[in-house]
Design a protein around this motif. Sequence first.
Motif, PDB file in Angstrom:
ATOM      1  N   SER A 403       0.801  -1.229   0.000  1.00 22.96           N
ATOM      2  CA  SER A 403       0.000   0.000   0.000  1.00 22.96           C
ATOM      3  C   SER A 403       0.829   1.271   0.000  1.00 22.96           C
ATOM      4  O   SER A 403       0.285   2.376  -0.097  1.00 22.96           O
ATOM      5  CB  SER A 403      -0.878   0.013   1.265  1.00 22.96           C
ATOM      6  OG  SER A 403      -0.046  -0.020   2.418  1.00 22.96           O
ATOM      7  N   PHE A 404       2.159   1.151   0.106  1.00 17.39           N
ATOM      8  CA  PHE A 404       2.965   2.283   0.528  1.00 17.39           C
ATOM      9  C   PHE A 404       3.061   3.413  -0.491  1.00 17.39           C
ATOM     10  O   PHE A 404       3.593   4.477  -0.166  1.00 17.39           O
ATOM     11  CB  PHE A 404       4.364   1.802   0.915  1.00 17.39           C
ATOM     12  CG  PHE A 404       4.346   0.715   1.951  1.00 17.39           C
ATOM     13  CD1 PHE A 404       3.659   0.886   3.147  1.00 17.39           C
ATOM     14  CD2 PHE A 404       4.981  -0.490   1.717  1.00 17.39           C
ATOM     15  CE1 PHE A 404       3.621  -0.118   4.093  1.00 17.39           C
ATOM     16  CE2 PHE A 404       4.953  -1.509   2.660  1.00 17.39           C
ATOM     17  CZ  PHE A 404       4.267  -1.318   3.861  1.00 17.39           C
ATOM     18  N   ASP A 405       2.588   3.199  -1.705  1.00 20.54           N
ATOM     19  CA  ASP A 405       2.600   4.303  -2.658  1.00 20.54           C
ATOM     20  C   ASP A 405       1.531   5.340  -2.336  1.00 20.54           C
ATOM     21  O   ASP A 405       1.683   6.527  -2.627  1.00 20.54           O
ATOM     22  CB  ASP A 405       2.421   3.794  -4.089  1.00 20.54           C
ATOM     23  CG  ASP A 405       1.152   2.984  -4.271  1.00 20.54           C
ATOM     24  OD1 ASP A 405       0.661   2.402  -3.286  1.00 20.54           O
ATOM     25  OD2 ASP A 405       0.650   2.925  -5.411  1.00 20.54           O
ATOM     26  N   THR A 408      -0.160   4.510   4.389  1.00 21.69           N
ATOM     27  CA  THR A 408       0.923   4.132   5.302  1.00 21.69           C
ATOM     28  C   THR A 408       0.984   2.631   5.525  1.00 21.69           C
ATOM     29  O   THR A 408       2.044   2.094   5.827  1.00 21.69           O
ATOM     30  CB  THR A 408       0.771   4.837   6.656  1.00 21.69           C
ATOM     31  OG1 THR A 408      -0.535   4.539   7.204  1.00 21.69           O
ATOM     32  CG2 THR A 408       0.924   6.338   6.516  1.00 21.69           C
ATOM     33  N   ASP A 409      -0.148   1.935   5.391  1.00 22.96           N
ATOM     34  CA  ASP A 409      -0.167   0.489   5.567  1.00 22.96           C
ATOM     35  C   ASP A 409      -1.464  -0.062   4.992  1.00 22.96           C
ATOM     36  O   ASP A 409      -2.347   0.697   4.578  1.00 22.96           O
ATOM     37  CB  ASP A 409      -0.020   0.086   7.047  1.00 22.96           C
ATOM     38  CG  ASP A 409      -0.983   0.830   7.966  1.00 22.96           C
ATOM     39  OD1 ASP A 409      -2.165   1.009   7.584  1.00 22.96           O
ATOM     40  OD2 ASP A 409      -0.561   1.232   9.063  1.00 22.96           O
TER      41      ASP A 409
END
Length: 425
Positions: A403-405, A408-409
């Motif tokens: 998910s980091f694009d 945050t998580d």
Amino acid sequence: MITSPAWKDKKYAVLGLARSGRATVEALLAAGADVLVWDDREEAREPYNGRCAIGDPLEADLTGYAGVIVSPGVPLNTHPIKPHADKFGVPVIGDVELFAQAREHLPAHKVVGITGTNGKSTTTALVHHILKTAGVPTTMGGNIGLPILEQEPLPEGGVYVLELSSYQIDLTYSLDCDVAVLLNITPDHLDRYDGDFAKYAASKCRLFEMQSTDHDAIFGSSTEAACRASLGLKQRVHVFDREAYEHPDHLVLRGPHNAENIGAADQVRRVLDIAEEVAFSAIDSFSGLPHRMERVAEISGVAYVNDSKGTNTAASAPALAAFDNIHWILGGLAKEPGLGECEAELPHVKAAYTIGKAGPDFAALLEGRVPVEQCETLDRAVTAAAAKAERGDTVLLSPACASFDQYTDFEKRGEHFRELVEALV
């Protein structure tokens, strides 16, 4: 909290003061240890003024230290703390290793350790739920729930159920699980293992290398042969076939991956001598975990399912297999090229909606095979899927990506999906 008299008057350094780091510091202090703490954030260090020495272990003389405790998020293959500690002969460990050291001072108990690439959290929570239903004192920790050292010791006869990532196993050297479980191994987190899948698999297998020969090892049928050959297993080995545990009518535990989770949990309950009727009553009442095939809502006959924990293609494929007429929302930060195991499940997909950095690549892979719309963001994808879904369809967020694009998580991504769906009502 869980402490050990073995830590008294010893010196430890704790690098990183997020929740598990804070719990570690408090446990060490309560045991009478001398603790050096550090976090790059000044506000995280502030509560320890006057209680601990404060300083960066990378700049410290670690002579005489018993250990440097780091978060599992610290990449040992690239972070300078490992070579720095090695110069002083000091082990770099995690809070699970401290728990392992504390076990001899706890009331008589057992530990179930559960690892694997996918399904760890659900299996851990399911085993914990079975034990609670059976009236066994139990708690869960490791990579799930509260930090293990923050929890109160269980009374005699209790069972600690630990979800263990490869990162946590890398920081653990003496955890002798009474029952150790390996669900599966597929390529994931390879950046932490220099791109070497064999190193990643070996990390998982260390859970069994730490076991005594009179303890129990549980494998799925897909991993047992390879592990037996590579490890020369001498403990009691139990193998289950997930096909024997299909539960198509369970609203939560659907799909082949959950058959694997149920199979592993059933083997654990057999080893722990929990009655079959109690266990399967618990399975039927299990409500699942957030972000793992979580049924968020049904609107006008359309089901909305949050599987944000599907952070790689191997994790998303079982979710695709569990439903038909799927409006699939996928994309994010890809961990591997291609569709992987999701390829075989495309007949279940009615339309796809791509998001995030990997969105264009996924769209190109799906073009001409299923209708696909490049949405870029989750809010656009939910709006588009809701507009096209018909009664009996399922709108499924199972991104097959980290998910980091954009988040945050995976939890934040799943929470956003839930909010967007609730706004449709």
